[in-house]
Structures are given as structure tokens and as C-alpha cells.
Design a protein around this motif. Sequence first.
Motif, PDB file in Angstrom:
ATOM      1  N   GLN A   1     -61.366  37.038 -39.473  1.00  0.00           N
ATOM      2  CA  GLN A   1     -61.223  37.941 -40.622  1.00  0.00           C
ATOM      3  C   GLN A   1     -61.753  37.290 -41.899  1.00  0.00           C
ATOM      4  O   GLN A   1     -62.421  37.929 -42.709  1.00  0.00           O
ATOM      5  N   ILE A   2     -61.457  36.009 -42.077  1.00  0.00           N
ATOM      6  CA  ILE A   2     -61.956  35.305 -43.261  1.00  0.00           C
ATOM      7  C   ILE A   2     -63.464  35.104 -43.157  1.00  0.00           C
ATOM      8  O   ILE A   2     -64.203  35.310 -44.130  1.00  0.00           O
ATOM      9  N   ALA A   3     -63.951  34.738 -41.950  1.00  0.00           N
ATOM     10  CA  ALA A   3     -65.389  34.548 -41.747  1.00  0.00           C
ATOM     11  C   ALA A   3     -66.149  35.848 -41.987  1.00  0.00           C
ATOM     12  O   ALA A   3     -67.253  35.845 -42.557  1.00  0.00           O
TER      13      ALA A   3
ATOM     14  N   ARG B   1     -67.659  30.577 -40.121  1.00  0.00           N
ATOM     15  CA  ARG B   1     -66.414  30.071 -39.543  1.00  0.00           C
ATOM     16  C   ARG B   1     -66.088  28.681 -40.078  1.00  0.00           C
ATOM     17  O   ARG B   1     -64.917  28.342 -40.295  1.00  0.00           O
ATOM     18  N   ARG B   2     -67.118  27.873 -40.324  1.00  0.00           N
ATOM     19  CA  ARG B   2     -66.892  26.542 -40.898  1.00  0.00           C
ATOM     20  C   ARG B   2     -66.288  26.663 -42.299  1.00  0.00           C
ATOM     21  O   ARG B   2     -65.319  25.965 -42.646  1.00  0.00           O
ATOM     22  N   LEU B   3     -66.858  27.565 -43.107  1.00  0.00           N
ATOM     23  CA  LEU B   3     -66.338  27.772 -44.463  1.00  0.00           C
ATOM     24  C   LEU B   3     -64.934  28.392 -44.419  1.00  0.00           C
ATOM     25  O   LEU B   3     -64.088  28.072 -45.255  1.00  0.00           O
ATOM     26  N   ALA B   4     -64.707  29.271 -43.448  1.00  0.00           N
ATOM     27  CA  ALA B   4     -63.380  29.885 -43.311  1.00  0.00           C
ATOM     28  C   ALA B   4     -62.325  28.830 -42.988  1.00  0.00           C
ATOM     29  O   ALA B   4     -61.209  28.867 -43.508  1.00  0.00           O
ATOM     30  N   LEU B   5     -62.682  27.879 -42.142  1.00  0.00           N
ATOM     31  CA  LEU B   5     -61.746  26.808 -41.812  1.00  0.00           C
ATOM     32  C   LEU B   5     -61.455  25.953 -43.047  1.00  0.00           C
ATOM     33  O   LEU B   5     -60.306  25.557 -43.285  1.00  0.00           O
ATOM     34  N   GLU B   6     -62.471  25.692 -43.859  1.00  0.00           N
ATOM     35  CA  GLU B   6     -62.281  24.910 -45.082  1.00  0.00           C
ATOM     36  C   GLU B   6     -61.283  25.585 -46.019  1.00  0.00           C
ATOM     37  O   GLU B   6     -60.405  24.933 -46.598  1.00  0.00           O
ATOM     38  N   VAL B   7     -61.425  26.907 -46.159  1.00  0.00           N
ATOM     39  CA  VAL B   7     -60.536  27.597 -47.094  1.00  0.00           C
ATOM     40  C   VAL B   7     -59.122  27.715 -46.517  1.00  0.00           C
ATOM     41  O   VAL B   7     -58.137  27.674 -47.265  1.00  0.00           O
ATOM     42  N   LEU B   8     -58.978  27.804 -45.193  1.00  0.00           N
ATOM     43  CA  LEU B   8     -57.645  27.775 -44.593  1.00  0.00           C
ATOM     44  C   LEU B   8     -56.965  26.429 -44.842  1.00  0.00           C
ATOM     45  O   LEU B   8     -55.758  26.363 -45.099  1.00  0.00           O
TER      46      LEU B   8
ATOM     47  N   GLU C   1     -57.634  24.567 -47.404  1.00  0.00           N
ATOM     48  CA  GLU C   1     -57.379  24.503 -48.847  1.00  0.00           C
ATOM     49  C   GLU C   1     -56.058  25.178 -49.208  1.00  0.00           C
ATOM     50  O   GLU C   1     -55.361  24.731 -50.129  1.00  0.00           O
ATOM     51  N   VAL C   2     -55.710  26.250 -48.495  1.00  0.00           N
ATOM     52  CA  VAL C   2     -54.433  26.920 -48.780  1.00  0.00           C
ATOM     53  C   VAL C   2     -53.279  26.306 -47.986  1.00  0.00           C
ATOM     54  O   VAL C   2     -52.179  26.857 -47.936  1.00  0.00           O
ATOM     55  N   LYS C   3     -53.547  25.153 -47.363  1.00  0.00           N
ATOM     56  CA  LYS C   3     -52.515  24.321 -46.734  1.00  0.00           C
ATOM     57  C   LYS C   3     -51.838  24.992 -45.539  1.00  0.00           C
ATOM     58  O   LYS C   3     -50.604  24.935 -45.389  1.00  0.00           O
ATOM     59  N   ILE C   4     -52.665  25.620 -44.690  1.00  0.00           N
ATOM     60  CA  ILE C   4     -52.157  26.079 -43.404  1.00  0.00           C
ATOM     61  C   ILE C   4     -52.025  24.859 -42.502  1.00  0.00           C
ATOM     62  O   ILE C   4     -53.010  24.165 -42.249  1.00  0.00           O
ATOM     63  N   PRO C   5     -50.843  24.527 -42.005  1.00  0.00           N
ATOM     64  CA  PRO C   5     -50.698  23.350 -41.127  1.00  0.00           C
ATOM     65  C   PRO C   5     -51.526  23.507 -39.858  1.00  0.00           C
ATOM     66  O   PRO C   5     -51.589  24.589 -39.274  1.00  0.00           O
ATOM     67  N   ALA C   6     -52.192  22.427 -39.458  1.00  0.00           N
ATOM     68  CA  ALA C   6     -53.027  22.433 -38.241  1.00  0.00           C
ATOM     69  C   ALA C   6     -53.983  23.618 -38.260  1.00  0.00           C
ATOM     70  O   ALA C   6     -54.066  24.400 -37.311  1.00  0.00           O
ATOM     71  N   ALA C   7     -54.725  23.742 -39.369  1.00  0.00           N
ATOM     72  CA  ALA C   7     -55.590  24.906 -39.581  1.00  0.00           C
ATOM     73  C   ALA C   7     -56.598  25.107 -38.455  1.00  0.00           C
ATOM     74  O   ALA C   7     -56.853  26.235 -38.035  1.00  0.00           O
ATOM     75  N   ALA C   8     -57.182  24.023 -37.959  1.00  0.00           N
ATOM     76  CA  ALA C   8     -58.183  24.141 -36.896  1.00  0.00           C
ATOM     77  C   ALA C   8     -57.566  24.745 -35.634  1.00  0.00           C
ATOM     78  O   ALA C   8     -58.197  25.558 -34.946  1.00  0.00           O
ATOM     79  N   ARG C   9     -56.327  24.372 -35.348  1.00  0.00           N
ATOM     80  CA  ARG C   9     -55.664  24.888 -34.147  1.00  0.00           C
ATOM     81  C   ARG C   9     -55.204  26.330 -34.335  1.00  0.00           C
ATOM     82  O   ARG C   9     -55.213  27.123 -33.393  1.00  0.00           O
ATOM     83  N   ARG C  10     -54.825  26.678 -35.577  1.00  0.00           N
ATOM     84  CA  ARG C  10     -54.330  28.034 -35.847  1.00  0.00           C
ATOM     85  C   ARG C  10     -55.453  29.018 -36.162  1.00  0.00           C
ATOM     86  O   ARG C  10     -55.205  30.224 -36.301  1.00  0.00           O
ATOM     87  N   PHE C  11     -56.690  28.524 -36.259  1.00  0.00           N
ATOM     88  CA  PHE C  11     -57.834  29.339 -36.691  1.00  0.00           C
ATOM     89  C   PHE C  11     -57.997  30.600 -35.841  1.00  0.00           C
ATOM     90  O   PHE C  11     -58.317  31.674 -36.346  1.00  0.00           O
ATOM     91  N   ASP C  12     -57.790  30.501 -34.536  1.00  0.00           N
ATOM     92  CA  ASP C  12     -58.001  31.630 -33.629  1.00  0.00           C
ATOM     93  C   ASP C  12     -56.710  32.337 -33.245  1.00  0.00           C
ATOM     94  O   ASP C  12     -56.677  33.075 -32.246  1.00  0.00           O
ATOM     95  N   ASP C  13     -55.662  32.114 -34.031  1.00  0.00           N
ATOM     96  CA  ASP C  13     -54.419  32.860 -33.823  1.00  0.00           C
ATOM     97  C   ASP C  13     -54.502  34.216 -34.513  1.00  0.00           C
ATOM     98  O   ASP C  13     -55.315  34.421 -35.430  1.00  0.00           O
TER      99      ASP C  13
ATOM    100  N   ALA D   1     -62.194  33.131 -50.394  1.00  0.00           N
ATOM    101  CA  ALA D   1     -63.283  32.697 -49.513  1.00  0.00           C
ATOM    102  C   ALA D   1     -64.637  32.635 -50.217  1.00  0.00           C
ATOM    103  O   ALA D   1     -65.445  31.757 -49.933  1.00  0.00           O
ATOM    104  N   CYS D   2     -64.887  33.567 -51.133  1.00  0.00           N
ATOM    105  CA  CYS D   2     -66.185  33.609 -51.820  1.00  0.00           C
ATOM    106  C   CYS D   2     -66.106  33.091 -53.258  1.00  0.00           C
ATOM    107  O   CYS D   2     -66.982  33.383 -54.082  1.00  0.00           O
ATOM    108  N   LYS D   3     -65.048  32.321 -53.566  1.00  0.00           N
ATOM    109  CA  LYS D   3     -64.883  31.695 -54.878  1.00  0.00           C
ATOM    110  C   LYS D   3     -64.983  32.717 -56.027  1.00  0.00           C
ATOM    111  O   LYS D   3     -65.870  32.654 -56.876  1.00  0.00           O
ATOM    112  N   PRO D   4     -64.088  33.693 -56.088  1.00  0.00           N
ATOM    113  CA  PRO D   4     -64.173  34.732 -57.125  1.00  0.00           C
ATOM    114  C   PRO D   4     -63.896  34.178 -58.520  1.00  0.00           C
ATOM    115  O   PRO D   4     -63.203  33.173 -58.675  1.00  0.00           O
TER     116      PRO D   4
END
Length: 331
Positions: free
Chosen positions: A116-118, A133-140, A142-154, A174-177
Motif C-alpha cells: 500500500q505504501i509502495a 518497496r525499498r523506499l516504503a520499507l525506509e519510511v516504515l 522511520e515511523v518506528k514499526i518494530p521489525a519493519a522488514a519482517r512486518r512489511f508483508d503483513d 512516503a512522498c515527503k509532503p
Amino acid sequence: MTAEAPVLELRALRTEFRAGGAWHAAVRDVSLQVGRNETLAVVGESGSGKSVTALSVLRLLPGAGARHGGGQVLLDGQDLTALSEKQMSRLRGEAIAMIFQEPMTSLNPTMTVGDQIAEAIRLHRKLSWKEARRLALEVLEEVKIPAAARRFDDYPHQFSGGMRQRVMIAMALACKPRVLLADEPTTALDVTIQAQILNLLSELKAAHGMAVLFITHNLGVVAQIADRVAVMYAGEVVETADVQTLFARPTHPYTEALLRAMPRVDADSQVLDSIPGGVPAITAMPAGCAFAPRCRLKEARCEARRPDLTDIGPGHQVRCVVRAEPYKDKA
């Protein structure tokens, strides 16, 4: 007011709804400014026009029953009310983004949060899915989602309420508004998670230098996050001030009533003050001051003419003939 030119400026914005075969103003000549790296809190009861103001900025109100009745919405000097829908769709999510009140109804339950973010990134930037998807993971992260890489596809239902709100913030950022509209983003959260989200928004505002318009009915939230405050009632701004001035010297009777109704840890009272009556319907707006029917200071002149928003100090304005009169005499 900020020293620099405002990033977002509303000039006499008027939004009307169709009811009973006629058009009635739900937002009445609202003028506000928000500068870079500044948070303006818009506060008031339900029905005061806060959310309609934000939706008017993004032009997200239904075309059949709502219309732009006048005024301007300026984003870095560009009037958004003059743009085509195609031009507006390019700006939404990129130059100006919004966090909605209830993340569970705003997120797509059939898509993973990462996709959804991508997708939001790809909508505004011509990037491959891999890069998005790489940028989406970075922003996840940044907002301090624990284990963001693992939760990315939840999926959204696999996240708690507070984590879903972080996903919504990630999507908005995501797009730096340049401007972030936050419509009561902590209302459905418990107090501890609410504090975490407010701290996160403050950190992200400073990191990105965003202008933030924060809508809330909670004055405790206002004290924590705002630089300046605009109090709305019945579709119009009744008082504006910096946050310290508003709490130390509230001037409009409605602002005073809101503060009296707020729980305080330094008071022994077991009973909170309430404000009698309710916000008038847009189809039955009083001719004079909209707050007059509920006001303890009401005079005959209050019901005769709609008061102007009057300067009573540096950056401090009030819409009340009774309270503004002493300042007019000094001027």
C-alpha cells in the motif's frame, strides 16, 4: 504568524453543503496560515467545521452535495481552488497529505501494508516496484514499526491500532509532503499510544520541516503538540493565538468554556463544567454571534450582528464584541 511566507494559507475559505433545496455554509470565511516546521492545531466540538476545512483543502468533499463557496487555498502561493481535478490528484499525497482518524477504514484490508505504501510512492514517482518497496520499507522504519522488514508483508488486521496509525503516517509521509493534515489521528488510541504518536509526529515534523495542520477536540493534545491554535465554532474561527497565550489568557467565551470542561490534575473538583446547548445546524445559523445562545456574557448586540475577528495582541485574535471592545478602546 511565521516570519517566512506560509506554506499553507487559507483566505476567507467558504464551503457550502446543499440541504433542504438550498446551499448553507459549513465553513464560513476561514482564514489560517501554517508555516514551515510549524504545527497549527484546529480545535473545537464535533460539528464545528474542523474536518470539513481539511477536506476542503484537499477538495475531497462529494461534488453532488458540497461546493466551494469562495475564498482561496494557497500552497506556497499556488491557489488550489483554481486547479483542475487532474492537477489536484498529482498534489494529493505528494505536496500535501492527510492522516485520517480511523486507520482500519482507511487501509485496504486486501493489500499488505508494504504494498500500500509502495503503491502510493509509485503513483507520484515513476519508479519500479523494487525501488518503491525499498523506499516504503525506509519510511516504515522511520515511523518506528518494530521489525519493519519482517512486518512489511503483513496485512492491516495483523497490526494493533497504534501500529496501524503508524502505517497511515508512513503512507502520508512516503512522498515527503510539504503540508500534513492530521484529522484527529489519536482519537481511537489509548493514552500511552496517543503520547507515542504525538511524539512521533513532532519528530517527523522537525525532520522534514513540514507544515502541520492538526485537527482535534482534545485540548490536552493541543498543549502537547501545537505551536499555534485556532479555535473553531459553527464553521468559523473564533480565536487564534500561540499555544502559551491561549492557555494563559483565553479570551473568547467559547475557548474559556472548553478549558473549563477539560479535566485537570491540579484541581480537586469531581465535576467538570459543561457547555449547555449544542453547535447550531448549518440550516439554522443565528444572525449574530453563533455562540450567543450558549454564552454567559451574551448581550443584545451579540444577536444583532456577526462579530469580526479582531486583533487583541501580537498574533492573538478573537471574534467577540464584548471581549474585543476594551482592546478597541486602547487602539
